[in-house]
Design an enzyme around this catalytic site. Sequence first.
Site, mmCIF file in Angstrom:
data_model
loop_
_atom_site.group_PDB
_atom_site.id
_atom_site.type_symbol
_atom_site.label_atom_id
_atom_site.label_comp_id
_atom_site.label_asym_id
_atom_site.label_seq_id
_atom_site.Cartn_x
_atom_site.Cartn_y
_atom_site.Cartn_z
ATOM 1 N N LYS A 177 53.263 43.120 43.466
ATOM 2 C CA LYS A 177 52.405 42.234 44.238
ATOM 3 C C LYS A 177 51.631 41.357 43.266
ATOM 4 C CE LYS A 177 48.472 42.379 44.933
ATOM 5 N NZ LYS A 177 47.242 41.731 44.289
ATOM 6 N N THR B 185 46.476 39.762 38.035
ATOM 7 C CA THR B 185 46.168 40.523 39.238
ATOM 8 C C THR B 185 47.486 40.891 39.850
ATOM 9 O OG1 THR B 185 44.156 39.379 39.689
ATOM 10 C CG2 THR B 185 45.049 40.563 41.472
ATOM 11 N N GLU C 297 49.418 31.378 44.553
ATOM 12 C CA GLU C 297 48.543 30.887 45.622
ATOM 13 C C GLU C 297 48.609 29.366 45.738
ATOM 14 O OE1 GLU C 297 45.208 34.453 45.526
ATOM 15 O OE2 GLU C 297 44.843 32.613 44.399
ATOM 16 N N ASN D 278 41.073 30.485 47.548
ATOM 17 C CA ASN D 278 40.082 31.187 46.738
ATOM 18 C C ASN D 278 38.656 30.896 47.175
ATOM 19 O OD1 ASN D 278 41.394 32.768 44.390
ATOM 20 N ND2 ASN D 278 42.624 30.919 44.621
#
Length: 403
Positions: A178, A189, A275, A398
């Site tokens: 992920k 992350t 993202e 974000n």
Amino acid sequence: MAVLPIPFPENLRVAGIRLGTARAGIRSGPGDDLAVIELAPGSQVAAVFTRNAFCAAPVRVAKEHLAYQPRWLLINAGNANAGTGAQGIEDARATCAALARLAGGQPQHVLPFSTGVIGEPLPVAKICAALPQALSSLRESGWESAARAILTTDTCPKGARLELSLAGRRVTIAGIAKGAGMIAPNLATMLAFIGTDAHVAAEDLRLALAHALEPSFNAISVDGDTSTNDACALMATGAAGGPQLTQKHPDFPAFLDGLTQVCMRLAEAIVRDGEGATKLIRIRVEEAQDQDEARRVGMAVANSPLVKTAFFASDPNWGRILAAVGRAVEDLDIARVRIWLDEVCIVAAGGRAPEYREELGKAVMARPEIEVRIALGRGRSAIQVLSCDLSYEYVRINAAYRS
């Protein structure tokens, strides 16, 4: 939306590994947000973690428990249990103890992993309440369900699978990951869980994982941020049988290559799902003095907001790429540098390539996948770094992450 996302592989399973999921109610929105991975007795586990000084509580606990031949991995999404001090450590240990009680093991046989919002207390009660469901759903075919349960801002599950012949046995290497934001080298992350039914010695498993990380998870960047919770675990069950693979075995290089391929597929899937990403950018640095120099140049381009926003705009503003390369190497002889966007040469002999025309650059920049090739003219080392563009959607995601 991911950039031409890689489909999740069918029939992903590894003998000796079962996965189960449950809804704990930690992550906002529908779907499971808790996963348990169960390993057959005698399995070996190697793992690497973030180098961020503010590493999360589960990272600290998992490092301690690695020495005890883990049998279970516990992963939650929606809460990072990072920046939570001593209480966070206690909470991570409490979830390990709860799983061990239910599964019939010891707390030190559980490796905890968390991903999500930093600075919030871990909802231990919710996790403990959901553990019976996760354990009751354990199955060898649970990889995709687990891949979905550990997502945060990801738009799709990420998986990879490879079969190869090793030591006269058919061996599987497969994994899930992920990650979509806060992605930079030294992991990011991201969480990745890779399993194999090969029989590999513990020390050799650690060596193999370190080898596979460099061209994969340590060669990607979405936004240049390194997280508090990064982790990558490699599990070997030995269920395929056959002799133990060690560095001296003639098939060990083939195992290294297969593992690296799986890691690279997962790493690419993360960047494709960056993202707000609309483009995948492959940055190929060649003719560097050494690997460190090649990596510095590649990451300077990959992490430049000016370069990334130009790609989003499909603007062939090649001066931004040139500037990023130049700041990465102080003693660079610019007369030797050549730079291409796919097949189009944009820089040669210290300036704009004579044959370059703006319409050629625009045509390349409009593509969903683009290669930036940089030849430094300094040596023989080369590296590839994967990155993506920076869009309005990245800012929206974000800015609204906690709201």
